[in-house]
Design an enzyme around this catalytic site. Structure first.
Site, mmCIF file in Angstrom:
data_model
loop_
_atom_site.group_PDB
_atom_site.id
_atom_site.type_symbol
_atom_site.label_atom_id
_atom_site.label_comp_id
_atom_site.label_asym_id
_atom_site.label_seq_id
_atom_site.Cartn_x
_atom_site.Cartn_y
_atom_site.Cartn_z
ATOM 1 N N HIS A 26 0.853 -1.189 0.000
ATOM 2 C CA HIS A 26 0.000 0.000 0.000
ATOM 3 C C HIS A 26 0.887 1.236 0.000
ATOM 4 O O HIS A 26 1.850 1.331 0.768
ATOM 5 C CB HIS A 26 -0.918 -0.007 1.217
ATOM 6 C CG HIS A 26 -1.911 1.102 1.200
ATOM 7 N ND1 HIS A 26 -2.744 1.350 0.116
ATOM 8 C CD2 HIS A 26 -2.211 2.059 2.117
ATOM 9 C CE1 HIS A 26 -3.494 2.391 0.369
ATOM 10 N NE2 HIS A 26 -3.200 2.848 1.583
ATOM 11 N N HIS A 38 -3.226 9.080 1.306
ATOM 12 C CA HIS A 38 -3.195 7.897 0.453
ATOM 13 C C HIS A 38 -4.559 7.659 -0.169
ATOM 14 O O HIS A 38 -5.546 8.332 0.167
ATOM 15 C CB HIS A 38 -2.699 6.667 1.223
ATOM 16 C CG HIS A 38 -3.413 6.380 2.496
ATOM 17 N ND1 HIS A 38 -3.940 5.142 2.809
ATOM 18 C CD2 HIS A 38 -3.715 7.166 3.580
ATOM 19 C CE1 HIS A 38 -4.506 5.173 4.006
ATOM 20 N NE2 HIS A 38 -4.376 6.381 4.489
ATOM 21 N N CYS A 153 -3.469 2.843 -5.411
ATOM 22 C CA CYS A 153 -2.695 3.680 -4.486
ATOM 23 C C CYS A 153 -1.304 4.017 -5.013
ATOM 24 O O CYS A 153 -0.781 5.103 -4.767
ATOM 25 C CB CYS A 153 -2.597 3.007 -3.124
ATOM 26 S SG CYS A 153 -1.830 1.354 -3.139
#
Length: 226
Positions: A26, A38, A153
């Protein structure tokens, strides 16, 4: 894998944390004061692949220290949010380590990396510009709908660092990680690792001929029309 300590973090850094024993990472932009901006696909948002890849979406949802049952004392419960969010560093990491994404690497270094989604040949813009893009996209939630392959992401963090984008019709997205988790990428990585690295290089936004600079204002305007 580029592990760094909290003391080494600088505002504007592109950082990432591995999930599922190095299956998926991530990504986000560190903005200082133990905060990360994010892009997540929570809140029941569908990715649209109708495959096992849809399960990866849930791995981007913030959780404090990897504990899904205990809301963060700083962020509260963010499990129902989606899009561009701000979380504390602990919620972003979800119990993982801090890894620094590398920019301006040579093609030789890129090809030598054992995993995709850790670097790019593209150069980063100055940190204050990166910070500005991330804050605007947070304020206006202007990065569109999350999709694990086409708009994820890693794509968000790379855009904040470079303002580079490619056509929306790309099947495997802009990030190296999307190429890896795709069916074609997974098979080539498993049986033909050398070929997989070569394919990843051609897909890298730093070498793509169709990559172009897009201002954050233009990007937000586009996302509001879709």
């Amino acid at each position: 894998m580029g592990i760094i300590s909290r003391d080494e973090l600088k505002a504007g850094d592109h950082i990432y944390s591995w999930r599922n024993v190095y299956l998926y990472s991530h990504h986000g932009i560190y903005i200082g004061d133990e905060k990360v901006i994010h892009f997540i696909g929570g809140g029941g948002q569908k990715t649209g692949t109708r495959t096992f890849l849809d399960k990866i979406t849930s791995r981007s949802v913030p959780n404090h220290g990897g504990n899904h049952k205990q809301p963060c004392p700083n962020c509260g419960d963010q499990s129902n949010l989606d899009g561009v969010v701000s979380s504390c560093l602990d919620c972003f990491l979800a119990g993982g380590n801090i890894h620094l994404f590398e920019y301006s690497v040579s093609q030789v270094v890129f090809l030598a990396k054992p995993r995709r989604g850790t670097c790019t040949t593209a150069p980063s813009d100055p940190c204050d510009v990166v910070f500005y893009r991330a804050k605007i996209l947070l304020l206006l939630n202007g990065f569109g709908a999350y999709h694990v392959l086409e708009n994820n992401c890693e794509d968000f963090a790379i855009y904040c660092k470079t303002s580079l984008m490619v056509g929306k019709n790309d099947v495997f997205g802009r990030g190296g990680q999307a190429h890896l988790v795709s069916v074609v990428g997974f098979i080539t990585q498993l049986f033909m690792p050398s070929a997989s690295r070569a394919l990843s290089l051609t897909a890298d936004i730093g070498v793509r001929k169709d990559a172009m600079k897009v201002s954050v204002e233009t990007l937000v305007a586009r996302s509001k029309k879709t």
